[in-house]
Design an enzyme around this catalytic site. Structure first.
Site, PDB file in Angstrom:
ATOM      1  N   MET A  33      -4.202  37.355  -7.985  1.00  0.00           N
ATOM      2  CA  MET A  33      -5.234  37.960  -8.836  1.00  0.00           C
ATOM      3  C   MET A  33      -4.940  39.452  -9.011  1.00  0.00           C
ATOM      4  O   MET A  33      -5.839  40.242  -9.317  1.00  0.00           O
ATOM      5  CB  MET A  33      -6.618  37.731  -8.237  1.00  0.00           C
ATOM      6  CG  MET A  33      -6.952  36.232  -8.144  1.00  0.00           C
ATOM      7  SD  MET A  33      -8.708  35.853  -8.078  1.00  0.00           S
ATOM      8  CE  MET A  33      -9.169  36.652  -6.561  1.00  0.00           C
ATOM      9  N   LEU A  36      -1.912  43.999  -6.030  1.00  0.00           N
ATOM     10  CA  LEU A  36      -0.880  43.485  -5.122  1.00  0.00           C
ATOM     11  C   LEU A  36      -0.658  44.403  -3.920  1.00  0.00           C
ATOM     12  O   LEU A  36      -0.661  45.627  -4.048  1.00  0.00           O
ATOM     13  CB  LEU A  36       0.444  43.331  -5.894  1.00  0.00           C
ATOM     14  CG  LEU A  36       0.385  42.418  -7.123  1.00  0.00           C
ATOM     15  CD1 LEU A  36       1.764  42.324  -7.782  1.00  0.00           C
ATOM     16  CD2 LEU A  36      -0.132  41.025  -6.765  1.00  0.00           C
ATOM     17  N   HIS A  37      -0.484  43.771  -2.777  1.00  0.00           N
ATOM     18  CA  HIS A  37      -0.151  44.501  -1.551  1.00  0.00           C
ATOM     19  C   HIS A  37       1.066  43.829  -0.922  1.00  0.00           C
ATOM     20  O   HIS A  37       1.603  42.858  -1.480  1.00  0.00           O
ATOM     21  CB  HIS A  37      -1.350  44.526  -0.594  1.00  0.00           C
ATOM     22  CG  HIS A  37      -1.968  43.173  -0.377  1.00  0.00           C
ATOM     23  ND1 HIS A  37      -1.318  42.154   0.274  1.00  0.00           N
ATOM     24  CD2 HIS A  37      -3.165  42.660  -0.752  1.00  0.00           C
ATOM     25  CE1 HIS A  37      -2.076  41.091   0.313  1.00  0.00           C
ATOM     26  NE2 HIS A  37      -3.218  41.352  -0.322  1.00  0.00           N
ATOM     27  N   HIS A  40       1.253  39.990  -0.802  1.00  0.00           N
ATOM     28  CA  HIS A  40       1.734  39.355  -2.043  1.00  0.00           C
ATOM     29  C   HIS A  40       3.246  39.540  -2.177  1.00  0.00           C
ATOM     30  O   HIS A  40       3.968  38.618  -2.556  1.00  0.00           O
ATOM     31  CB  HIS A  40       1.084  39.999  -3.276  1.00  0.00           C
ATOM     32  CG  HIS A  40      -0.396  39.834  -3.363  1.00  0.00           C
ATOM     33  ND1 HIS A  40      -1.268  40.895  -3.280  1.00  0.00           N
ATOM     34  CD2 HIS A  40      -1.153  38.734  -3.570  1.00  0.00           C
ATOM     35  CE1 HIS A  40      -2.502  40.457  -3.419  1.00  0.00           C
ATOM     36  NE2 HIS A  40      -2.469  39.151  -3.593  1.00  0.00           N
ATOM     37  N   GLY A 149      -0.152  32.325   0.544  1.00  0.00           N
ATOM     38  CA  GLY A 149      -0.209  33.002   1.839  1.00  0.00           C
ATOM     39  C   GLY A 149      -1.078  32.234   2.831  1.00  0.00           C
ATOM     40  O   GLY A 149      -2.101  31.647   2.456  1.00  0.00           O
ATOM     41  N   ASP A 152      -5.142  32.830   3.318  1.00  0.00           N
ATOM     42  CA  ASP A 152      -6.141  31.922   2.739  1.00  0.00           C
ATOM     43  C   ASP A 152      -5.762  30.498   3.169  1.00  0.00           C
ATOM     44  O   ASP A 152      -5.309  29.692   2.361  1.00  0.00           O
ATOM     45  CB  ASP A 152      -6.148  32.054   1.207  1.00  0.00           C
ATOM     46  CG  ASP A 152      -6.611  33.428   0.776  1.00  0.00           C
ATOM     47  OD1 ASP A 152      -7.803  33.721   0.918  1.00  0.00           O
ATOM     48  OD2 ASP A 152      -5.765  34.222   0.333  1.00  0.00           O
ATOM     49  N   GLN A 155      -7.477  27.530   1.488  1.00  0.00           N
ATOM     50  CA  GLN A 155      -7.016  27.457   0.091  1.00  0.00           C
ATOM     51  C   GLN A 155      -5.636  26.774   0.029  1.00  0.00           C
ATOM     52  O   GLN A 155      -5.391  25.914  -0.831  1.00  0.00           O
ATOM     53  CB  GLN A 155      -6.924  28.856  -0.504  1.00  0.00           C
ATOM     54  CG  GLN A 155      -6.156  28.919  -1.814  1.00  0.00           C
ATOM     55  CD  GLN A 155      -6.211  30.277  -2.477  1.00  0.00           C
ATOM     56  OE1 GLN A 155      -7.207  30.621  -3.086  1.00  0.00           O
ATOM     57  NE2 GLN A 155      -5.159  31.069  -2.361  1.00  0.00           N
ATOM     58  N   LEU A 186      -3.582  42.069   5.572  1.00  0.00           N
ATOM     59  CA  LEU A 186      -3.626  42.698   4.251  1.00  0.00           C
ATOM     60  C   LEU A 186      -4.448  41.828   3.301  1.00  0.00           C
ATOM     61  O   LEU A 186      -4.338  40.602   3.295  1.00  0.00           O
ATOM     62  CB  LEU A 186      -2.218  42.895   3.697  1.00  0.00           C
ATOM     63  CG  LEU A 186      -1.312  43.823   4.505  1.00  0.00           C
ATOM     64  CD1 LEU A 186      -0.054  44.161   3.711  1.00  0.00           C
ATOM     65  CD2 LEU A 186      -2.017  45.107   4.916  1.00  0.00           C
TER      66      LEU A 186
END
Ligand code: PAF
Length: 287
Positions: A33, A36-37, A40, A149, A152, A155, A186
């Site tokens: 979404m 970005l960090h 991601h 990742g 989550d 998810q 993060l």
């Protein structure tokens, strides 16, 4: 290195992927979404290492936000995102509008049973929105492999199950959580935290560490460990939605450890100020 392409429409994305496939390239997709960090970017690096072409999707999906959640203020850092992806050598970004993705569509994916506990209780409708948009993104960007990742965790389970049940021809990859040096996982939502709240948020990782230590020291009373997690978090954060040990395959809470279990997962969702944070850790159970 080729310049980063930006695809705004489903047609552009499908044509772009067809051209990559025509050239014999294995495509990896990283759904995000934006904002970005490094978490991601570790998924992007995973795709770059395993695929010939990488597409990152950036779309703040309205259907996965409930009333009163942070849809309208979700962080957006488009220029930085593009610069970071371009520097890594990503091939394309798919960044559609809400109208492009949903038009007046009314067909939704009914998520699998694994969506019901935990996030499913506290964010009703969330996984219906996630499963629907991920399937739509997989159709717009028909990649060979997808990267999600572990942060989550539920998810990733919901999407993996959907991929299996709906016969999506895509390989699922779930990569480890990336943390700051002090342990904070993060998250794009960390941007909401004041310095004082960020300090309090360190309790999430500390609580998971404490649970891990207790298991490594021989404790096998899942209820007692979960109660300890709840109570230590309650002292530091504003509210705890859940904090428990569960079976990583089913998400069922663990009370007494079955003899055969080789790993459990600690799962946490809390509010620090107005910011909802989640974290988890898979803990191997010494035999
Ligand atoms: O994890 C996220 O950022 C989102 O839930 C996803 C998978 C991109 C779907 O909108």
């Amino acid at each position: 290195m080729q310049a980063l392409q930006v695809w705004k429409t489903i047609g552009q994305a499908q044509a772009g992927c067809a051209a990559l496939k025509q050239a014999g390239k294995r495509i990896g997709v990283v759904p995000t979404m934006g904002a970005l960090h490094d978490g991601h970017l570790s998924l992007v690096r995973g795709s770059l290492a395993q695929c010939d072409a990488t597409v990152v999707t950036i779309f703040v999906n309205p259907t996965q936000f409930g009333p009163g959640e942070d849809l309208s203020r979700y962080p957006q850092t488009w220029d930085q995102d593009l610069a970071a992806l371009s520097e890594l050598g990503v091939d394309a970004v798919f960044a559609p509008t809400v109208e492009e993705m949903y038009a007046d569509g009314t067909t939704f994916v009914e998520p699998p049973a694994i969506s019901k506990p935990l996030e499913g209780v506290h964010r009703p409708g969330h996984f219906r929105g996630v499963a629907t948009i991920v399937l739509k993104l997989f159709h717009a960007v028909p990649a060979d492999a997808a990267y999600f990742g572990q942060k989550d965790y539920q998810q990733a389970m919901v999407v993996s199950r959907m991929v299996q049940d709906l016969n999506c021809p895509i390989e699922m990859n779930v990569l480890p959580i990336v943390r700051d040096a002090d342990g904070l996982a993060l998250s794009s939502r960390n941007a909401y935290l004041t310095p004082a709240d960020r300090q309090r948020a360190l309790a999430l990782h500390q609580t998971l560490r404490d649970a891990k230590n207790r298991i490594e020291q021989g404790c096998r009373d899942g209820e007692e460990i979960s109660e300890g997690m709840l109570s230590s978090l309650s002292d530091c954060v504003d509210s705890v939605e859940y904090a428990l040990l569960a079976d990583p395959a089913t998400l069922d809470p663990i009370s007494a450890f079955p003899k055969t279990i080789s790993a459990v997962i600690g799962l946490i969702a809390v509010y620090v100020g107005k910011t909802r944070l989640i974290d988890n850790e898979i803990i191997h159970v010494p035999s």
